[in-house]
Design a protein around this motif. Sequence first.
Motif, PDB file in Angstrom:
ATOM      1  N   ARG A  97       1.343 -10.476   3.041  1.00  0.00           N
ATOM      2  CA  ARG A  97       0.133 -11.229   3.358  1.00  0.00           C
ATOM      3  C   ARG A  97      -0.808 -11.223   2.174  1.00  0.00           C
ATOM      4  N   ARG A  98      -0.871 -10.109   1.495  1.00  0.00           N
ATOM      5  CA  ARG A  98      -1.649 -10.011   0.269  1.00  0.00           C
ATOM      6  C   ARG A  98      -1.130  -8.850  -0.548  1.00  0.00           C
ATOM      7  N   VAL A  99      -1.346  -8.931  -1.866  1.00  0.00           N
ATOM      8  CA  VAL A  99      -1.032  -7.849  -2.798  1.00  0.00           C
ATOM      9  C   VAL A  99      -2.246  -7.658  -3.687  1.00  0.00           C
ATOM     10  N   SER A 100      -2.809  -6.460  -3.679  1.00  0.00           N
ATOM     11  CA  SER A 100      -3.971  -6.137  -4.508  1.00  0.00           C
ATOM     12  C   SER A 100      -3.569  -5.081  -5.526  1.00  0.00           C
ATOM     13  N   VAL A 101      -3.966  -5.298  -6.774  1.00  0.00           N
ATOM     14  CA  VAL A 101      -3.608  -4.383  -7.858  1.00  0.00           C
ATOM     15  C   VAL A 101      -4.873  -3.866  -8.522  1.00  0.00           C
ATOM     16  N   PHE A 144       3.899  -8.999  -8.385  1.00  0.00           N
ATOM     17  CA  PHE A 144       4.273  -8.127  -7.273  1.00  0.00           C
ATOM     18  C   PHE A 144       4.431  -8.895  -5.967  1.00  0.00           C
ATOM     19  N   SER A 145       3.777 -10.052  -5.864  1.00  0.00           N
ATOM     20  CA  SER A 145       3.939 -10.883  -4.667  1.00  0.00           C
ATOM     21  C   SER A 145       5.373 -11.370  -4.515  1.00  0.00           C
ATOM     22  N   LEU A 146       6.151 -11.309  -5.595  1.00  0.00           N
ATOM     23  CA  LEU A 146       7.533 -11.783  -5.603  1.00  0.00           C
ATOM     24  C   LEU A 146       8.548 -10.647  -5.627  1.00  0.00           C
ATOM     25  N   MET A 147       8.086  -9.400  -5.621  1.00  0.00           N
ATOM     26  CA  MET A 147       8.969  -8.255  -5.811  1.00  0.00           C
ATOM     27  C   MET A 147       9.023  -7.373  -4.567  1.00  0.00           C
ATOM     28  N   LYS A 148      10.168  -6.763  -4.332  1.00  0.00           N
ATOM     29  CA  LYS A 148      10.321  -5.821  -3.216  1.00  0.00           C
ATOM     30  C   LYS A 148       9.567  -4.528  -3.527  1.00  0.00           C
ATOM     31  N   ALA A 151      10.843  -2.112  -6.272  1.00  0.00           N
ATOM     32  CA  ALA A 151      10.623  -2.590  -7.635  1.00  0.00           C
ATOM     33  C   ALA A 151       9.159  -2.428  -8.035  1.00  0.00           C
ATOM     34  N   ILE A 152       8.247  -2.690  -7.102  1.00  0.00           N
ATOM     35  CA  ILE A 152       6.821  -2.491  -7.386  1.00  0.00           C
ATOM     36  C   ILE A 152       6.543  -1.028  -7.693  1.00  0.00           C
ATOM     37  N   ARG A 153       7.113  -0.154  -6.874  1.00  0.00           N
ATOM     38  CA  ARG A 153       6.919   1.286  -7.095  1.00  0.00           C
ATOM     39  C   ARG A 153       7.432   1.687  -8.477  1.00  0.00           C
ATOM     40  N   GLY A 154       8.552   1.122  -8.881  1.00  0.00           N
ATOM     41  CA  GLY A 154       9.116   1.447 -10.189  1.00  0.00           C
ATOM     42  C   GLY A 154       8.200   1.034 -11.325  1.00  0.00           C
ATOM     43  N   VAL A 155       7.591  -0.142 -11.224  1.00  0.00           N
ATOM     44  CA  VAL A 155       6.648  -0.577 -12.263  1.00  0.00           C
ATOM     45  C   VAL A 155       5.454   0.363 -12.321  1.00  0.00           C
ATOM     46  N   CYS A 156       4.949   0.763 -11.146  1.00  0.00           N
ATOM     47  CA  CYS A 156       3.800   1.680 -11.106  1.00  0.00           C
ATOM     48  C   CYS A 156       4.145   3.037 -11.698  1.00  0.00           C
ATOM     49  N   GLU A 157       5.375   3.471 -11.522  1.00  0.00           N
ATOM     50  CA  GLU A 157       5.788   4.752 -12.110  1.00  0.00           C
ATOM     51  C   GLU A 157       5.842   4.669 -13.631  1.00  0.00           C
ATOM     52  N   ARG A 158       6.208   3.500 -14.138  1.00  0.00           N
ATOM     53  CA  ARG A 158       6.273   3.321 -15.602  1.00  0.00           C
ATOM     54  C   ARG A 158       4.908   3.020 -16.205  1.00  0.00           C
ATOM     55  N   HIS A 159       3.977   2.553 -15.374  1.00  0.00           N
ATOM     56  CA  HIS A 159       2.630   2.210 -15.838  1.00  0.00           C
ATOM     57  C   HIS A 159       1.637   2.967 -14.961  1.00  0.00           C
ATOM     58  N   SER A 160       1.315   4.176 -15.381  1.00  0.00           N
ATOM     59  CA  SER A 160       0.544   5.089 -14.540  1.00  0.00           C
ATOM     60  C   SER A 160      -0.900   4.649 -14.317  1.00  0.00           C
ATOM     61  N   ASP A 161      -1.345   3.634 -15.037  1.00  0.00           N
ATOM     62  CA  ASP A 161      -2.718   3.162 -14.851  1.00  0.00           C
ATOM     63  C   ASP A 161      -2.820   2.076 -13.780  1.00  0.00           C
ATOM     64  N   LEU A 162      -1.704   1.730 -13.120  1.00  0.00           N
ATOM     65  CA  LEU A 162      -1.705   0.711 -12.083  1.00  0.00           C
ATOM     66  C   LEU A 162      -1.684   1.335 -10.690  1.00  0.00           C
ATOM     67  N   GLY A 163      -2.344   0.680  -9.749  1.00  0.00           N
ATOM     68  CA  GLY A 163      -2.283   1.046  -8.341  1.00  0.00           C
ATOM     69  C   GLY A 163      -2.120  -0.202  -7.509  1.00  0.00           C
ATOM     70  N   VAL A 164      -1.437  -0.116  -6.377  1.00  0.00           N
ATOM     71  CA  VAL A 164      -1.176  -1.277  -5.524  1.00  0.00           C
ATOM     72  C   VAL A 164      -1.549  -0.966  -4.085  1.00  0.00           C
ATOM     73  N   ASP A 165      -2.260  -1.881  -3.472  1.00  0.00           N
ATOM     74  CA  ASP A 165      -2.583  -1.830  -2.048  1.00  0.00           C
ATOM     75  C   ASP A 165      -2.101  -3.151  -1.472  1.00  0.00           C
ATOM     76  N   LEU A 166      -1.108  -3.119  -0.548  1.00  0.00           N
ATOM     77  CA  LEU A 166      -0.529  -4.367  -0.059  1.00  0.00           C
ATOM     78  C   LEU A 166      -0.333  -4.330   1.452  1.00  0.00           C
ATOM     79  N   VAL A 167      -0.241  -5.522   2.015  1.00  0.00           N
ATOM     80  CA  VAL A 167       0.051  -5.700   3.434  1.00  0.00           C
ATOM     81  C   VAL A 167       1.233  -6.644   3.533  1.00  0.00           C
ATOM     82  N   SER A 168       2.314  -6.195   4.177  1.00  0.00           N
ATOM     83  CA  SER A 168       3.508  -7.019   4.295  1.00  0.00           C
ATOM     84  C   SER A 168       3.309  -8.099   5.353  1.00  0.00           C
ATOM     85  N   THR A 169       4.246  -9.019   5.439  1.00  0.00           N
ATOM     86  CA  THR A 169       4.145 -10.083   6.438  1.00  0.00           C
ATOM     87  C   THR A 169       4.216  -9.528   7.856  1.00  0.00           C
TER      88      THR A 169
END
Length: 334
Positions: free
Chosen positions: A279-283, A298-302, A305-323
């Motif tokens: 429904r939304r992806v907030s970064v 991230f709106s296009l990624m499972k 995969a999102i978690r993996g990007v966040c692990e490689r980029h420690s300055d990112l955080g994601v708050d999302l709501v699935s459909t």
Amino acid sequence: MGSAISRRRAICIMAAAAGLPLLGHGGRAEAATTAITWNGRALGAPATLILNLDDKAKAARLIERVVAEVSRLERIFSLYRPDSALSELNRTGAIAAPPADLVSLLGASRDAWEATDGAFDPTVQPLWILYAQHFSAADANPAGPSEDEKRRALSGVGFDKLRFDRDRVVFARPGMALTLNGVAQGYITDRIVDLLKDAGVANSLVSMGEARAIGSREDGGPWRIGLAASEDAGAPDSILNLVNRAVATSSPDGFHFGDSARFGHILDPLSGEAPRLYRRVSVVAPTAAAGDAFSTAFSLMKGAAIRGVCERHSDLGVDLVSTSGAHARFGRIG
């Protein structure tokens, strides 16, 4: 075609200063004693600037500079202004001596493209044109463009086919086109933050389509950002506390092709599809441009995969709501 484009993301800005009520999208609020609030537009999206300044004259001068800077950047990045640098590039396939801001933004876009294995790709514009033209036809097939049509459009998609440096920007093959709608609002927000910092502003909240905090509120508390999947949401579904960080939100419900909600405007540059995973992806990110680009990708990624990007980029955080309505958080939110 579906309803007119209004905005592809929604962020409610809350509690900007003691006593300052919720700010809606484009609405106004009564300012607290030291908070001066300006509302306008940037690249067609509602824009808000909250300044904690006692000097009203200084605030007025800063707001004039902000408006002028937004206008200057729109003349570079706007997809809908025929006189913009981006429009010239899409018409001619190349521009010489490009604006420095365009080169800088393309560099940031390349970083996001590489980090997301191509999920973020501003060269997706040919695919967007395909969907827009398909659903503008009176007898449009509700199933969307054919596989052959998508393959032809995808032949002009690929950030690796874009050549750019400070001397020129060139498409490497015919049929290419660029859209910066997935990153330019964040970039403009960052440039306004730079302008305010250079002017000595230590406490402010800037949203030129995406939000970024300068410091904390004047009372020392964090800026509070409410997140929602649509502009007309009655209340945020989640609230973040920000200090010297940015947040960007993407939602497929910002615009739909056709009369149904099946095809959102966030198109996959790898498959040509318009998946509905969230429904939304907030970064949350150090800069609004990074948040903007990653929220689109991230709106296009499972989730894995999102978690993996966040692990490689420690300055990112994601708050999302699935459909399905499930709420999840990854990485560094605070």
